[in-house]
Design a protein around this motif. Structure first.
Motif, PDB file in Angstrom:
ATOM      1  N   LEU A  16       0.822  -1.216   0.000  1.00  0.00           N
ATOM      2  CA  LEU A  16       0.000   0.000   0.000  1.00  0.00           C
ATOM      3  C   LEU A  16       0.850   1.257   0.000  1.00  0.00           C
ATOM      4  N   GLY A  25       3.618   1.568  -1.576  1.00  0.00           N
ATOM      5  CA  GLY A  25       4.393   1.688  -2.804  1.00  0.00           C
ATOM      6  C   GLY A  25       5.757   1.030  -2.804  1.00  0.00           C
ATOM      7  N   ILE A  28       4.794 -10.449  -1.815  1.00  0.00           N
ATOM      8  CA  ILE A  28       4.017  -9.258  -1.470  1.00  0.00           C
ATOM      9  C   ILE A  28       2.551  -9.524  -1.778  1.00  0.00           C
ATOM     10  N   LEU A  53      -0.272   0.757 -17.227  1.00  0.00           N
ATOM     11  CA  LEU A  53       0.232   0.355 -15.907  1.00  0.00           C
ATOM     12  C   LEU A  53      -0.622  -0.782 -15.396  1.00  0.00           C
ATOM     13  N   LEU A  69      -1.079  -2.722 -11.997  1.00  0.00           N
ATOM     14  CA  LEU A  69      -0.678  -2.700 -10.592  1.00  0.00           C
ATOM     15  C   LEU A  69      -1.377  -3.806  -9.814  1.00  0.00           C
ATOM     16  N   ARG A 116      -1.772  -4.573  -5.893  1.00  0.00           N
ATOM     17  CA  ARG A 116      -1.492  -3.958  -4.593  1.00  0.00           C
ATOM     18  C   ARG A 116      -1.954  -4.844  -3.452  1.00  0.00           C
ATOM     19  N   PRO A 174      -2.591  -5.644   0.642  1.00  0.00           N
ATOM     20  CA  PRO A 174      -3.010  -4.848   1.806  1.00  0.00           C
ATOM     21  C   PRO A 174      -1.977  -4.902   2.929  1.00  0.00           C
ATOM     22  N   ILE A 175      -0.756  -4.514   2.601  1.00  0.00           N
ATOM     23  CA  ILE A 175       0.318  -4.520   3.605  1.00  0.00           C
ATOM     24  C   ILE A 175       1.086  -3.203   3.532  1.00  0.00           C
ATOM     25  N   LEU A 221      -7.761   5.465 -15.094  1.00  0.00           N
ATOM     26  CA  LEU A 221      -8.127   4.134 -14.614  1.00  0.00           C
ATOM     27  C   LEU A 221      -8.992   3.425 -15.651  1.00  0.00           C
ATOM     28  N   SER A 234     -10.317  -2.188 -12.526  1.00  0.00           N
ATOM     29  CA  SER A 234      -9.995  -2.304 -11.106  1.00  0.00           C
ATOM     30  C   SER A 234     -10.784  -3.467 -10.554  1.00  0.00           C
ATOM     31  N   MET A 279     -10.725  -6.848  -7.339  1.00  0.00           N
ATOM     32  CA  MET A 279     -10.051  -7.556  -6.258  1.00  0.00           C
ATOM     33  C   MET A 279      -9.599  -8.919  -6.772  1.00  0.00           C
ATOM     34  N   ARG A 316      -5.666  -5.858  -4.744  1.00  0.00           N
ATOM     35  CA  ARG A 316      -6.423  -5.166  -5.762  1.00  0.00           C
ATOM     36  C   ARG A 316      -5.572  -5.003  -7.018  1.00  0.00           C
ATOM     37  N   GLU A 325      -5.195  -3.012 -10.519  1.00  0.00           N
ATOM     38  CA  GLU A 325      -5.636  -1.792 -11.187  1.00  0.00           C
ATOM     39  C   GLU A 325      -4.895  -1.659 -12.511  1.00  0.00           C
ATOM     40  N   TYR A 362      -4.171   1.165 -15.493  1.00  0.00           N
ATOM     41  CA  TYR A 362      -4.245   2.556 -15.952  1.00  0.00           C
ATOM     42  C   TYR A 362      -3.699   2.620 -17.376  1.00  0.00           C
ATOM     43  N   ASP A 367       2.691   5.232  -6.915  1.00  0.00           N
ATOM     44  CA  ASP A 367       3.922   4.583  -6.486  1.00  0.00           C
ATOM     45  C   ASP A 367       4.278   4.920  -5.044  1.00  0.00           C
ATOM     46  N   GLY A 368       3.281   5.375  -4.265  1.00  0.00           N
ATOM     47  CA  GLY A 368       3.472   5.481  -2.828  1.00  0.00           C
ATOM     48  C   GLY A 368       4.283   6.669  -2.355  1.00  0.00           C
ATOM     49  N   ALA A 401       4.327  -8.602   7.653  1.00  0.00           N
ATOM     50  CA  ALA A 401       3.519  -7.492   7.139  1.00  0.00           C
ATOM     51  C   ALA A 401       2.094  -7.925   6.814  1.00  0.00           C
ATOM     52  N   HIS A 402       1.905  -9.228   6.635  1.00  0.00           N
ATOM     53  CA  HIS A 402       0.595  -9.721   6.184  1.00  0.00           C
ATOM     54  C   HIS A 402      -0.381  -9.928   7.345  1.00  0.00           C
TER      55      HIS A 402
END
Lengths: 325, 325
Positions: A160, A162, A174, A272, A274, A276, A278-279, A305, A308, A310, A315, A317, A319, B161-162, B299-300
């Motif tokens: 999350l 990045g 990850i 893009l 992505l 992602r 949830p960490i 976007l 998107s 789950m 998630r 995404e 772009y 990218d965070g 992290a999870h």
């Protein structure tokens, strides 16, 4: 009628995506033939670019193509080739009465000539049915025609905050198994995958497809960097070199941060992708190196976007670049 | 009946949220009174914690409370206070026939005594209607009761990218006007906002609420760091100090990367509030400093997505901690 046309063309576009990343140097075309509201043939361009979608579909429809409508995502080819018949002849001989085309073929060997020829030979032709959708489905082929380079997707698997790895470089894992399987599916839709030399040294990635039944769909592997390429890899010294990659319409850039930034600096990323998780990795390795922005305003207005969803707890995404080339 | 109960309790919980971040040290309670399927009163705990939701609602209902059902998100208070009547008496005197309660009040001065008292006085009582939803709506009060500290939200405004700023520190603006307005609305739901000393020096943030009509809802400002606090600010030397903040049930941590990481290292973040702009800043300032993870597996399993929506071109995401305290 227009509503029905869109419905059938949508099916043809879905079929075209089955060839995505496998048909270079030819476009990934989809075709469906409909008579009296019934589908009598369906096909898509095969690996390596032949047979064409129309040839497969007509063979399937056989006599039932008489008087039918063919829905093709790209104007049928007009040029003669030692590798197969030209599609205008195939369609005409089969007795198709009408051809609906999503997009005129920009290839100068066709470029409207098939449309004119079919009309001259008594076949009704409609052009522009779901043109934008077809354009998106054949973006790699079209970009080759217009800009002389493949369509580039940059994939990032992120926390999350990045990060693409812990500070010590560890990145397994990850994202979760569903997102990772999806990323493998994405590989099958690209003729080539690229990573930077640093990522190759750090992770020795195989970049193969490990999905049951799709193992043979592993793309070519390309390293961005200087010096020698590992066995079985091609070497590219800079992002602009992708123009010279033969047989690549879709290129997947899988990292790391420096290779990704090099493609972004060169303005050579079209999409893009992505994933992602949830960490939070706080203090880990950032996703991107310097992308060469002069100020914050410059960063805006570049990405829209497009998808998107789950994938397990992660998630995905997508772009797309919003600026023209 | 159970279905109707859930419907009315949901309305009471929605009302309770109007007091969120304004009722400390009291809980933000919502109440609704229904007779013959018609709402005859609705209320929520007022700023500063008085009047209580029940008192407001009963005053509104007046005679129509006779024989009605009261839906309250928390067990009515049992203790006598110089600041107002106790709610069991208010409900009983008004002639309410039934009280539906989402959650028993953990405050030892009540803690089930009102439930017992009402039943003894001939009022039907149901406990546990939408208990989880009510618990989430009063998380700040409950955490004060159980853990002696406020509920902490960490807000981050991020690029894809965070990054929370360019390498030169510029961060105006990453997110668009709709996301920024939403972030101001979030401020109104917190008694206090905290930033680190570095952010205070770099940005001199006002941390006020600039939404028309809500200017008076600007929270207290707290700086994490050592030395002197600026005028009008409180100082906290470490995250654990939040336990000693009087009158704060909801605390919003707005940055920067080091303050955010300090709260995460101390395991004092209950909710992540992310605003993500569709931009890439490559090489900018990362969202978080070191959060003290020993390995990736650690992290999870810490965060679960609770809300996700588009705010203009930006996406807001809310994650809640999944582990118990």
């Amino acid at each position: 009628m227009a509503h029905q046309d869109a419905r059938w063309m949508r099916a043809a576009i879905a079929l075209s995506l089955r060839g995505k990343g496998r048909t270079a140097p030819n476009p990934n075309v989809g075709c469906i033939i409909v008579r009296d509201g019934v589908v009598v043939g369906r096909g898509w361009t095969q690996p390596g670019g032949r047979p064409h979608a129309e040839a497969i579909t007509i063979a399937q429809a056989a006599d039932r193509a008489q008087g039918a409508t063919a829905y093709v995502t790209l104007e049928p080819c007009f040029h003669l080739s030692p590798r197969g018949p030209r599609c205008v002849d195939v369609l005409s001989r089969a007795g198709v009465r009408r051809v609906a085309i999503a997009l005129r073929d920009p290839d100068p060997r066709t470029d409207g000539q098939s449309i004119a020829w079919l009309r001259e030979h008594g076949v009704a032709v409609d052009v522009g049915v779901l043109e934008d959708e077809a354009r998106a489905a054949m973006a790699g082929f079209l970009l080759r025609q217009t800009s002389g380079r493949p369509f580039v997707t940059l994939k990032l698997g992120l926390s999350l905050d990045g990060c693409i790895a812990m500070a010590d470089g560890s990145s397994r894992w990850i994202t979760g198994p569903i997102a990772r399987a999806h990323a493998h599916l994405e590989r099958t839709r690209h003729e080539a995958i690229l990573v930077g030399r640093g990522t190759w040294w750090a992770d020795a990635p195989k970049l193969d497809v490990r999905l049951p039944g799709l193992e043979d769909r592993s793309p070519r592997r390309i390293m961005l960097g200087h010096g020698d390429a590992p066995d079985g890899w091609d070497l590219l010294s800079e992002p602009a070199g992708i123009a010279a990659l033969p047989g690549v319409e879709y290129l997947l850039v899988e990292g790391g941060a420096q290779a990704a930034a090099a493609f972004l600096r060169a303005d050579l990323v079209d999409r893009l992708l992505l994933y992602r998780a949830p960490i939070l990795l706080g203090g880990g390795k950032p996703a991107l190196g310097d992308v060469g922005l002069a100020d914050l305003a410059q960063a805006h207005g570049r990405w829209a976007l497009a998808d998107s969803r789950m994938l397990g707890e992660d998630r995905m995404e997508v772009y797309l670049r919003t600026r023209s080339h």
